[in-house]
Design a protein around this motif. Structure first.
Motif, PDB file in Angstrom:
ATOM      1  N   LYS A   1       0.837  -1.205   0.000  1.00  0.00           N
ATOM      2  CA  LYS A   1       0.000   0.000   0.000  1.00  0.00           C
ATOM      3  C   LYS A   1       0.873   1.257   0.000  1.00  0.00           C
ATOM      4  O   LYS A   1       0.629   2.204  -0.762  1.00  0.00           O
ATOM      5  CB  LYS A   1      -0.911  -0.022   1.230  1.00  0.00           C
ATOM      6  N   ILE A   2       1.914   1.248   0.831  1.00  0.00           N
ATOM      7  CA  ILE A   2       2.842   2.381   0.876  1.00  0.00           C
ATOM      8  C   ILE A   2       3.606   2.482  -0.440  1.00  0.00           C
ATOM      9  O   ILE A   2       3.778   3.571  -1.003  1.00  0.00           O
ATOM     10  CB  ILE A   2       3.818   2.235   2.061  1.00  0.00           C
ATOM     11  N   SER A   3       4.054   1.344  -0.947  1.00  0.00           N
ATOM     12  CA  SER A   3       4.801   1.320  -2.209  1.00  0.00           C
ATOM     13  C   SER A   3       3.970   1.890  -3.352  1.00  0.00           C
ATOM     14  O   SER A   3       4.452   2.684  -4.165  1.00  0.00           O
ATOM     15  CB  SER A   3       5.227  -0.111  -2.554  1.00  0.00           C
ATOM     16  N   GLN A   4       2.730   1.484  -3.420  1.00  0.00           N
ATOM     17  CA  GLN A   4       1.852   1.951  -4.498  1.00  0.00           C
ATOM     18  C   GLN A   4       1.612   3.450  -4.412  1.00  0.00           C
ATOM     19  O   GLN A   4       1.574   4.134  -5.437  1.00  0.00           O
ATOM     20  CB  GLN A   4       0.530   1.183  -4.462  1.00  0.00           C
ATOM     21  N   LYS A   5       1.472   3.958  -3.192  1.00  0.00           N
ATOM     22  CA  LYS A   5       1.276   5.396  -3.032  1.00  0.00           C
ATOM     23  C   LYS A   5       2.510   6.163  -3.512  1.00  0.00           C
ATOM     24  O   LYS A   5       2.396   7.188  -4.200  1.00  0.00           O
ATOM     25  CB  LYS A   5       0.981   5.719  -1.561  1.00  0.00           C
ATOM     26  N   ILE A   6       3.689   5.666  -3.190  1.00  0.00           N
ATOM     27  CA  ILE A   6       4.933   6.285  -3.649  1.00  0.00           C
ATOM     28  C   ILE A   6       5.007   6.257  -5.169  1.00  0.00           C
ATOM     29  O   ILE A   6       5.422   7.228  -5.808  1.00  0.00           O
ATOM     30  CB  ILE A   6       6.154   5.569  -3.034  1.00  0.00           C
ATOM     31  N   CYS A   7       4.576   5.154  -5.757  1.00  0.00           N
ATOM     32  CA  CYS A   7       4.660   4.985  -7.205  1.00  0.00           C
ATOM     33  C   CYS A   7       3.764   5.957  -7.982  1.00  0.00           C
ATOM     34  O   CYS A   7       3.926   6.109  -9.189  1.00  0.00           O
ATOM     35  CB  CYS A   7       4.307   3.547  -7.588  1.00  0.00           C
ATOM     36  N   GLU A   8       2.841   6.586  -7.298  1.00  0.00           N
ATOM     37  CA  GLU A   8       1.964   7.542  -7.971  1.00  0.00           C
ATOM     38  C   GLU A   8       2.639   8.894  -8.196  1.00  0.00           C
ATOM     39  O   GLU A   8       2.121   9.733  -8.922  1.00  0.00           O
ATOM     40  CB  GLU A   8       0.686   7.741  -7.144  1.00  0.00           C
ATOM     41  N   SER A   9       3.795   9.099  -7.583  1.00  0.00           N
ATOM     42  CA  SER A   9       4.489  10.385  -7.690  1.00  0.00           C
ATOM     43  C   SER A   9       5.584  10.331  -8.748  1.00  0.00           C
ATOM     44  O   SER A   9       5.961   9.266  -9.227  1.00  0.00           O
ATOM     45  CB  SER A   9       5.092  10.766  -6.334  1.00  0.00           C
ATOM     46  N   SER A  10       6.108  11.486  -9.081  1.00  0.00           N
ATOM     47  CA  SER A  10       7.179  11.596 -10.069  1.00  0.00           C
ATOM     48  C   SER A  10       8.486  11.063  -9.495  1.00  0.00           C
ATOM     49  O   SER A  10       8.913  11.458  -8.402  1.00  0.00           O
ATOM     50  CB  SER A  10       7.373  13.054 -10.472  1.00  0.00           C
ATOM     51  N   LYS A  11       9.150  10.194 -10.246  1.00  0.00           N
ATOM     52  CA  LYS A  11      10.423   9.640  -9.789  1.00  0.00           C
ATOM     53  C   LYS A  11      11.473  10.730  -9.640  1.00  0.00           C
ATOM     54  O   LYS A  11      12.246  10.739  -8.678  1.00  0.00           O
ATOM     55  CB  LYS A  11      10.917   8.568 -10.759  1.00  0.00           C
ATOM     56  N   SER A  12      11.520  11.671 -10.566  1.00  0.00           N
ATOM     57  CA  SER A  12      12.538  12.725 -10.503  1.00  0.00           C
ATOM     58  C   SER A  12      12.325  13.637  -9.304  1.00  0.00           C
ATOM     59  O   SER A  12      13.283  14.073  -8.653  1.00  0.00           O
ATOM     60  CB  SER A  12      12.540  13.542 -11.802  1.00  0.00           C
ATOM     61  N   VAL A  13      11.069  13.915  -8.987  1.00  0.00           N
ATOM     62  CA  VAL A  13      10.758  14.754  -7.832  1.00  0.00           C
ATOM     63  C   VAL A  13      11.114  14.030  -6.536  1.00  0.00           C
ATOM     64  O   VAL A  13      11.702  14.612  -5.615  1.00  0.00           O
ATOM     65  CB  VAL A  13       9.270  15.167  -7.841  1.00  0.00           C
ATOM     66  N   LEU A  14      10.781  12.750  -6.461  1.00  0.00           N
ATOM     67  CA  LEU A  14      11.117  11.961  -5.274  1.00  0.00           C
ATOM     68  C   LEU A  14      12.626  11.862  -5.079  1.00  0.00           C
ATOM     69  O   LEU A  14      13.129  11.962  -3.954  1.00  0.00           O
ATOM     70  CB  LEU A  14      10.523  10.553  -5.385  1.00  0.00           C
ATOM     71  N   ALA A  15      13.352  11.650  -6.172  1.00  0.00           N
ATOM     72  CA  ALA A  15      14.809  11.526  -6.087  1.00  0.00           C
ATOM     73  C   ALA A  15      15.427  12.809  -5.547  1.00  0.00           C
ATOM     74  O   ALA A  15      16.314  12.780  -4.682  1.00  0.00           O
ATOM     75  CB  ALA A  15      15.394  11.194  -7.459  1.00  0.00           C
ATOM     76  N   LEU A  16      14.943  13.946  -6.050  1.00  0.00           N
ATOM     77  CA  LEU A  16      15.421  15.238  -5.579  1.00  0.00           C
ATOM     78  C   LEU A  16      15.081  15.437  -4.103  1.00  0.00           C
ATOM     79  O   LEU A  16      15.913  15.871  -3.302  1.00  0.00           O
ATOM     80  CB  LEU A  16      14.806  16.362  -6.414  1.00  0.00           C
ATOM     81  N   GLY A  17      13.855  15.083  -3.749  1.00  0.00           N
ATOM     82  CA  GLY A  17      13.403  15.259  -2.372  1.00  0.00           C
ATOM     83  C   GLY A  17      14.156  14.380  -1.388  1.00  0.00           C
ATOM     84  O   GLY A  17      14.540  14.827  -0.300  1.00  0.00           O
ATOM     85  N   LYS A  18      14.396  13.130  -1.756  1.00  0.00           N
ATOM     86  CA  LYS A  18      15.121  12.214  -0.868  1.00  0.00           C
ATOM     87  C   LYS A  18      16.546  12.696  -0.652  1.00  0.00           C
ATOM     88  O   LYS A  18      17.027  12.765   0.481  1.00  0.00           O
ATOM     89  CB  LYS A  18      15.116  10.795  -1.439  1.00  0.00           C
ATOM     90  N   ALA A  19      17.234  13.038  -1.736  1.00  0.00           N
ATOM     91  CA  ALA A  19      18.620  13.497  -1.628  1.00  0.00           C
ATOM     92  C   ALA A  19      18.708  14.750  -0.764  1.00  0.00           C
ATOM     93  O   ALA A  19      19.611  14.884   0.077  1.00  0.00           O
ATOM     94  CB  ALA A  19      19.190  13.762  -3.019  1.00  0.00           C
ATOM     95  N   THR A  20      17.751  15.648  -0.932  1.00  0.00           N
ATOM     96  CA  THR A  20      17.760  16.907  -0.181  1.00  0.00           C
ATOM     97  C   THR A  20      17.480  16.673   1.300  1.00  0.00           C
ATOM     98  O   THR A  20      18.110  17.279   2.170  1.00  0.00           O
ATOM     99  CB  THR A  20      16.711  17.878  -0.754  1.00  0.00           C
ATOM    100  N   PHE A  21      16.560  15.764   1.597  1.00  0.00           N
ATOM    101  CA  PHE A  21      16.233  15.482   2.998  1.00  0.00           C
ATOM    102  C   PHE A  21      17.475  15.047   3.760  1.00  0.00           C
ATOM    103  O   PHE A  21      17.778  15.572   4.842  1.00  0.00           O
ATOM    104  CB  PHE A  21      15.154  14.403   3.092  1.00  0.00           C
ATOM    105  N   TYR A  22      18.216  14.082   3.192  1.00  0.00           N
ATOM    106  CA  TYR A  22      19.395  13.581   3.901  1.00  0.00           C
ATOM    107  C   TYR A  22      20.536  14.596   3.908  1.00  0.00           C
ATOM    108  O   TYR A  22      21.357  14.601   4.829  1.00  0.00           O
ATOM    109  CB  TYR A  22      19.857  12.256   3.288  1.00  0.00           C
TER     110      TYR A  22
END
Length: 261
Positions: free
Chosen positions: A196-217
């Motif tokens: 369920k969590i995986s599917q919710k993540i998959c609904e978002s843009s991969k490029s946006v998530l990648a940027l967001g994850k890198a920035t968070f850390y």
């Protein structure tokens, strides 16, 4: 002793979720040198795929991961070998946070020492109610110093130090209360909740998530002013992404975004 690439769950049409399974239950899924090498290889396997959205780390058997294989750390092995084991383990743990997609630990059982470190290093952790978490190295004369790096960044300091000083385990619900895991569910709901969590993540843009994850850390270890300087610039950069503009346009036009990833 190895990890195995499991299902690439196609349930989400936006991409796939890759599952890595620690698959040496007879050795309690210990992070031996071969297991660490295999885990690193599997984490990197699909990393350049446009379709990869999420990685799930799971395990076979009643123990999620018991930590390092103590047979590799006996005096019969030299210092060079010991260094290789700990350096590769640190590389794998930091790799998880450097990957451009979220990594979810799906924990169903005991996670101790470097196994607890693995859970703490993942971006999200979903645990069954029977799961437990411990860093018992102190009890055998090998303090869990490297697991303490991940624990100290996931838990309140005094909770992490109590775990490190005593070796006593946290229950799944205690781990949830202190922030070591994201959710605790009945064992028969573990797969469903993780997907369920995986599917919710998959609904978002991969490029946006990648940027967001890198920035968070990147920002999390900085002081407040520096963190805001970093993230302010990244918000501006985010708007230059095609998917950044698509998301805003879709919201204004009251339609679903069509991501280019």
């Amino acid at each position: 002793p190895r990890s195995e690439l499991g299902d690439r769950n196609p349930a989400v049409f936006h991409g796939f979720c890759s599952t890595i399974v620690l698959n040496n239950p007879r050795r309690r899924n210990a992070l031996s040198l071969p297991m660490l090498q295999s885990l690193r290889r599997d984490l990197l396997h699909d990393v350049k795929s446009r379709e990869l959205r999420v990685i799930v780390i799971a395990a076979e058997g009643p123990v999620f991961c018991s930590g390092h294989d103590l047979k590799e750390l006996s005096s019969e092995d030299d210092v060079k070998h010991h260094s290789q084991v700990f350096e590769l383990c640190a590389e794998v743990m930091t790799l998880i946070q450097k990957l451009p997609v979220p990594v979810i630990a799906k924990v169903n059982g005991l996670a101790t020492a470097a196994g607890c470190q693995l859970v703490a290093s993942c971006d999200i952790a979903v645990a069954s109610e029977k799961s437990q978490f411990a860093t018992p190295g102190v009890n055998i004369g090998l303090f869990c110093s490297t697991p303490g790096v991940a624990l100290g960044r996931s838990l309140p300091r005094k909770v992490a130090l109590e775990m490190l000083f005593t070796g006593e385990p946290l229950s799944a619900h205690e781990a949830l209360m202190h922030g070591l895991v994201s959710k605790v569910v009945p064992e028969d709901k573990l797969e469903e909740e993780t997907m369920k969590i995986s599917q919710k993540i998959c609904e978002s843009s991969k490029s946006v998530l990648a940027l967001g994850k890198a920035t968070f850390y990147r920002q999390i270890s900085q002081d407040l002013d520096t963190a805001y300087k970093i993230t302010t610039k990244v918000m501006v950069d985010n708007l230059t992404l095609r998917d950044g503009q698509e998301g805003i346009e879709a919201f204004v036009q009251k339609r679903k975004p069509v991501w280019s990833h």
